[in-house]
Design a protein around this motif. Structure first.
Motif, PDB file in Angstrom:
ATOM      1  N   THR A  99      29.823 -55.418 -29.510  1.00  0.00           N
ATOM      2  CA  THR A  99      31.189 -55.071 -29.113  1.00  0.00           C
ATOM      3  C   THR A  99      31.883 -54.273 -30.193  1.00  0.00           C
ATOM      4  O   THR A  99      32.639 -53.341 -29.911  1.00  0.00           O
ATOM      5  N   SER A 143      34.180 -50.532 -30.114  1.00  0.00           N
ATOM      6  CA  SER A 143      35.581 -50.943 -30.036  1.00  0.00           C
ATOM      7  C   SER A 143      36.502 -49.845 -30.518  1.00  0.00           C
ATOM      8  O   SER A 143      36.173 -49.099 -31.427  1.00  0.00           O
ATOM      9  N   THR A 148      41.264 -54.677 -31.344  1.00  0.00           N
ATOM     10  CA  THR A 148      40.774 -54.246 -30.040  1.00  0.00           C
ATOM     11  C   THR A 148      40.799 -55.444 -29.095  1.00  0.00           C
ATOM     12  O   THR A 148      40.182 -56.472 -29.372  1.00  0.00           O
ATOM     13  N   THR A 163      39.737 -57.199 -25.778  1.00  0.00           N
ATOM     14  CA  THR A 163      38.701 -57.139 -24.736  1.00  0.00           C
ATOM     15  C   THR A 163      39.267 -57.697 -23.428  1.00  0.00           C
ATOM     16  O   THR A 163      40.404 -58.132 -23.354  1.00  0.00           O
ATOM     17  N   ASN A 189      34.537 -60.447 -34.397  1.00  0.00           N
ATOM     18  CA  ASN A 189      34.685 -60.677 -32.958  1.00  0.00           C
ATOM     19  C   ASN A 189      35.007 -62.149 -32.758  1.00  0.00           C
ATOM     20  O   ASN A 189      34.206 -63.027 -33.072  1.00  0.00           O
TER      21      ASN A 189
END
Length: 207
Positions: free
Chosen positions: A32, A36, A71, A73, A90
């Motif tokens: 991810t 990002s 960021t 999600t 993350n």
């Protein structure tokens, strides 16, 4: 007896399960993070912990300062949202502490970047100013010279026109003088011829 065996097995397999979950989380975080792009911010006046799962009971991965760009999600659970912070971590934070509007920290950073860009532009202008001033002075000198040249040419044109006018007037005066002289000569010639013819007739009469 089964209960006696279950407790030791739980202590054996539980760390393995947690380790496997951590590996899956790490892999997911890495994948991810590579894709990002920051699209949100942590709200101001806050020191927030990021967790490995959607809840405060999950392992703490670290802390995030207020105003940090993150960021966001599409994963949400239990009023938590999965984010990727500026350190490519993350994890999960409470949704109410994430906003799409830049906080004071981000605004200060943006203004600082604008100030740096403005200072660079100002420095560039100050560097090029002497050259621009020199070019301006050169153009002013060329302009003055061109204006003087135009004035001189206009004076030459006026002088040439006056000389041409004087020449035409002289030629006209000469033509009038020549015409008058010719006319006067013709008159004198006529008078002389008349006198000569009259005298000749008198001489012929006497004979």
């Amino acid at each position: 007896m089964f209960k006696k065996l279950a407790l030791p097995l739980l202590f054996v397999f539980a760390p393995l399960t947690l380790h496997a979950q951590d590996l899956d989380d790490a892999n997911q975080q890495e994948q991810t993070a590579q894709q990002s792009t920051p699209n949100g911010y942590i709200v101001d006046n806050l020191y927030l912990y990021i967790h490995s799962g959607p809840g405060k009971n999950y392992r703490i991965l670290g802390s995030i300062e207020a105003g940090t760009a993150v960021t966001i999600t599409n994963e949400q659970n239990n009023d938590f949202v999965r984010i990727i912070d500026d350190k490519n971590r993350n994890g999960w934070v409470e949704s109410k502490f994430v906003t799409a509007d830049p906080g004071l920290k981000q605004q200060v950073n943006d203004l600082a970047q604008q100030l740096t860009a403005s200072q660079e532009q100002l420095t560039t202008l100050q560097t090029t100013m002497p050259q621009l001033q020199s070019d301006y002075d050169s153009l002013e000198t060329q302009n003055s010279e061109l204006q003087k040249t135009i004035r001189d040419l206009n004076q030459q044109i006026e002088l040439q026109a006056q000389q041409n006018q004087n020449k035409v007037e002289r030629e006209q005066h000469q033509l009038l003088s020549y015409g008058g002289a010719i006319a006067l000569g013709g008159v004198l010639l006529g008078v002389i011829l008349t006198l000569l013819l009259s005298r000749r007739k008198r001489y012929d009469g006497w004979n």
